[in-house]
Design a protein around this motif. Structure first.
Motif, mmCIF file in Angstrom:
data_model
loop_
_atom_site.group_PDB
_atom_site.id
_atom_site.type_symbol
_atom_site.label_atom_id
_atom_site.label_comp_id
_atom_site.label_asym_id
_atom_site.label_seq_id
_atom_site.Cartn_x
_atom_site.Cartn_y
_atom_site.Cartn_z
ATOM 1 N N ASP A 13 79.806 -16.113 17.801
ATOM 2 C CA ASP A 13 78.398 -16.232 17.403
ATOM 3 C C ASP A 13 77.524 -15.491 18.413
ATOM 4 N N GLU A 14 76.264 -15.367 18.082
ATOM 5 C CA GLU A 14 75.391 -14.475 18.851
ATOM 6 C C GLU A 14 75.350 -14.844 20.337
ATOM 7 N N PHE B 37 78.713 -14.090 21.887
ATOM 8 C CA PHE B 37 78.906 -12.640 21.940
ATOM 9 C C PHE B 37 78.126 -12.045 23.106
ATOM 10 N N THR B 38 76.905 -12.512 23.296
ATOM 11 C CA THR B 38 76.078 -11.995 24.395
ATOM 12 C C THR B 38 76.732 -12.289 25.741
ATOM 13 N N ARG C 85 79.813 -10.155 26.149
ATOM 14 C CA ARG C 85 79.386 -8.773 26.424
ATOM 15 C C ARG C 85 78.995 -8.624 27.899
ATOM 16 N N ASP D 133 75.182 -3.745 20.814
ATOM 17 C CA ASP D 133 75.506 -4.285 19.488
ATOM 18 C C ASP D 133 77.028 -4.371 19.330
ATOM 19 N N ARG D 134 77.457 -5.023 18.240
ATOM 20 C CA ARG D 134 78.886 -5.291 18.097
ATOM 21 C C ARG D 134 79.712 -4.013 17.970
#
Lengths: 393, 245
Positions: free
Chosen positions: A232-233, A236-237, A240, A306-307
């Motif tokens: 999920d966002e 993911f952040t 990253r 971004d992904r």
């Protein structure tokens, strides 16, 4: 995220499963052909020589082994550092570690001059040898990772999951240090012989393992056709940002390693060779590792974010890792030994003072690809039978 | 036959048992490295621990155009001619130029039989070993062909056998897929003879003897003309020492 599902479902994804298996089996068949040819003709059919005795198979094997340690980061973050939102991803992380390690070890074993004497390697140990220690470190990691997986899936022993996670975490720190020290404990070669390689390999393992995990996680989520399985966002952040930290840490150690060499005059010639005059090694270092495998992924991860960019960054990190190891392992041997310090070699019956040339032949390439095939096969098999894909409810 | 209960729960006990057996077998394979099945003592042989065999290479006497020591080694040990980069070379001739003085010198190079050999330290199985008299050898039955010793030797004295061995001699075991290097002609010196290269050298550039005996000719000669270790900073204490380089 209570539930999880099987990515390559038996009914829904049979074709995809067998397509993948076909690719891996093809790679393994190629490696088998290479192995039996080596058994028959000896290593004479390889591009390796008595100047460069560790070739392309070792590059791929060491990449897989180092990445096997790093890929466990996800599980470690969940168990050791208590970030429970990573927990659903821990099983895939632990299994990938096992698969990558077996793939790497398979290549190393099949490349031995006497692979039939594996039992000798398992019954005779010289405790001053990093290789002998690594036999225990590698098999120990496999055993611990299996126990760790067990604690994840079996409710009766789930109370031990954290302890198993900590044990695996500590073990793999020692293991990757040990892999770095295979080179770090070589006194005679200018490119190696520094304990700095232990933390450097650790940092590299974090970056390579993280990259491979991000790729695999996205792959299994897509195969499962389960959009909610993607990170999920928020996660993911964080993933990253951690990726960027690992990439930067690896780069830091690589820079420090070369600076140390350049500062010590006795080692400076090697780093000058690798960085400025090493032909394909110089190209692989600057373009392959530094530009494509470190700086560009950093920009993609931090600048773009971004992904799709992170996916590209992960792919480039893998490529850069292999480029780095090729320059380090082959380049480190290509640079001549210096038994006669202060003398220029005018002639030699064994090419003393000459930069050695290496061109991998087909057996080495097939053997190396076979290691990737073994890892891929093990991951694919597990992805079909184990519920690796978390489903948000 | 499945019981009714098994049918009801859908659990295939046979498959479970099979999986459990598979797990047990995998576990046993995994743990095998930790179990010491055999304990073979290192093959130190009947070497005399009071001696330390060594060699003095007097580069000032070595003829740059002479290859007789190399020829002698190949003949004695059944080594094929060294034609490419995969060939083994237990001994090689090198000609050097001192970078500042331009002084040129020639000498043969071989395994230096270090007191602290890096090749032995890195060997995972203990195939590389040092006899009591200091001779560093490879046990061909324990060598797995990992080539770590070739990586570790600072003197480029270790080789890997790439192709089939066809010129083998009974007294000098060799084998494809194993590492090897100069044995100091151990099969000769154990019978009181000189290493082949020493015997063949027409200029007495090579002197063989016991480094532990202060009255031996090699020690007296070393005291007279001086001799040093190559790469002395590594502190490997090689038994083969050089004069004139």
């Amino acid at each position: 995220m209570a539930k999880s599902m099987i990515a390559l479902n038996h009914y829904a994804h049979a074709v995809r499963f067998w397509q993948l298996m076909g690719v891996w089996l093809l790679l393994i068949a190629g490696a088998a052909a290479a192995f039996f040819s080596l058994e028959h003709f000896g290593h004479a059919i390889t591009g390796m020589t008595n100047h460069i005795v560790w070739g392309f198979p070792h590059v791929i094997a060491i990449f897989l082994i180092v990445a096997a340690s790093g890929v466990l980061n996800v599980a470690s973050i969940a168990s050791v550092f208590g970030r429970t939102d990573y927990k659903p991803y821990a099983p895939l992380s632990a299994w990938m570690s096992i698969a990558l390690l077996i793939g790497g070890l398979a290549v190393l074993v099949l490349d031995l001059g006497k692979p039939d004497r594996l039992t000798v390697a398992m019954t005779h140990f010289n405790w001053t040898s990093m290789f002998a220690w690594n036999v225990f470190l590698y098999t120990g990691l496999l055993a611990l990772a299996v126990v760790y997986l067990w604690t994840m899936y079996d409710k009766r022993v789930s109370g031990w999951s954290s302890a198993a996670g900590i044990a695996v975490f500590l073990w793999r720190l020692v293991l990757t240090s040990g892999t770095g020290l295979i080179f770090g404990f070589l006194v005679g070669r200018e490119g190696y012989g520094t304990a700095l390689l232990a933390p450097a390999f650790l940092a590299l393992s974090f970056a390579w393992g993280w990259a491979l995990f991000l790729l695999a996680q996205e792959g299994v989520s897509r195969w499962a056709g389960e959009p909610s399985a993607m990170l999920d966002e928020a996660l993911f952040t964080r993933a990253r940002q951690l990726f960027a930290v690992f990439l930067a840490a690896a780069l830091y150690f690589v820079v420090i390693y070369h600076l140390t060499n350049l500062y010590f005059e006795r080692n400076a010639a090697f780093s000058r060779f690798l960085l400025f005059a090493g032909g394909e090694f110089t190209f692989l270092f600057w373009i392959g590792y530094l530009l494509l495998g470190a700086l560009l992924p950093l920009w993609l991860v931090l600048g773009m974010g971004d992904r799709a960019s992170v996916r590209w960054a992960a792919l480039l990190t893998v490529f850069g890792g292999i480029a780095f190891l090729y320059a380090f392992i082959i380049g480190g041997q290509a640079w001549p030994l210096q038994p006669f310090v202060g003398y220029e070699v005018l002639s030699s019956g064994f090419d003393d003072g000459q930069v050695a040339i290496y061109q991998p032949h087909w057996p080495e390439v097939l053997l190396a690809l076979g290691g990737i095939g073994v890892s891929g096969l093990l991951i694919t098999l597990a992805v079909r039978v184990w519920p690796f894909v978390p489903v948000r409810t | 036959m499945k019981t009714t209960a098994e049918h009801d729960t859908g659990v295939d006990q046979g498959r479970r048992r099979w999986l459990a057996q598979l797990g047990l077998m995998s576990g046993a394979t995994l743990l095998a490295p930790g179990i010491h099945l055999l304990a073979i003592p290192p093959a130190e042989g009947a070497a005399d621990g009071t001696k330390r065999w060594g060699m003095l290479i007097d580069a000032t006497r070595c003829d740059p155009n002479c290859q007789l020591c190399v020829t002698a080694c190949h003949e004695e040990n059944g080594l094929p001619p060294a034609t490419d980069a995969q060939a083994v070379r237990w001994i090689r001739k090198v000609t050097l130029r001192e970078e500042r003085s331009n002084h040129q010198v020639s000498l043969p190079m071989m395994c230096l039989h270090c007191a602290h050999p890096p090749c032995r330290d890195v060997c995972p199985t203990g195939a590389t070993f040092k006899r009591k008299d200091g001779v560093v050898l490879v046990d061909r039955h324990l060598c797995i062909g990992c080539r770590y010793c070739v990586m570790a030797c600072p003197y480029k004295a270790r080789n890997f056998v790439y192709g089939p061995v066809t010129t083998q001699k009974n007294e000098v075991p060799r084998g494809m897929g194993c590492a090897e290097g100069c044995t100091l002609c151990v099969h000769r010196i154990d019978r009181g003879k000189l290493p082949a290269c020493v015997e063949r050298c027409p200029n007495q550039a090579l002197l063989f003897g016991d480094l532990n005996d202060p009255t031996s000719p090699i020690r007296r000669r070393m005291a007279e003309i001086g001799a040093r270790a190559l790469r002395p900073e590594l502190r490997l204490d090689p038994a083969v020492r050089v004069h004139g380089v």
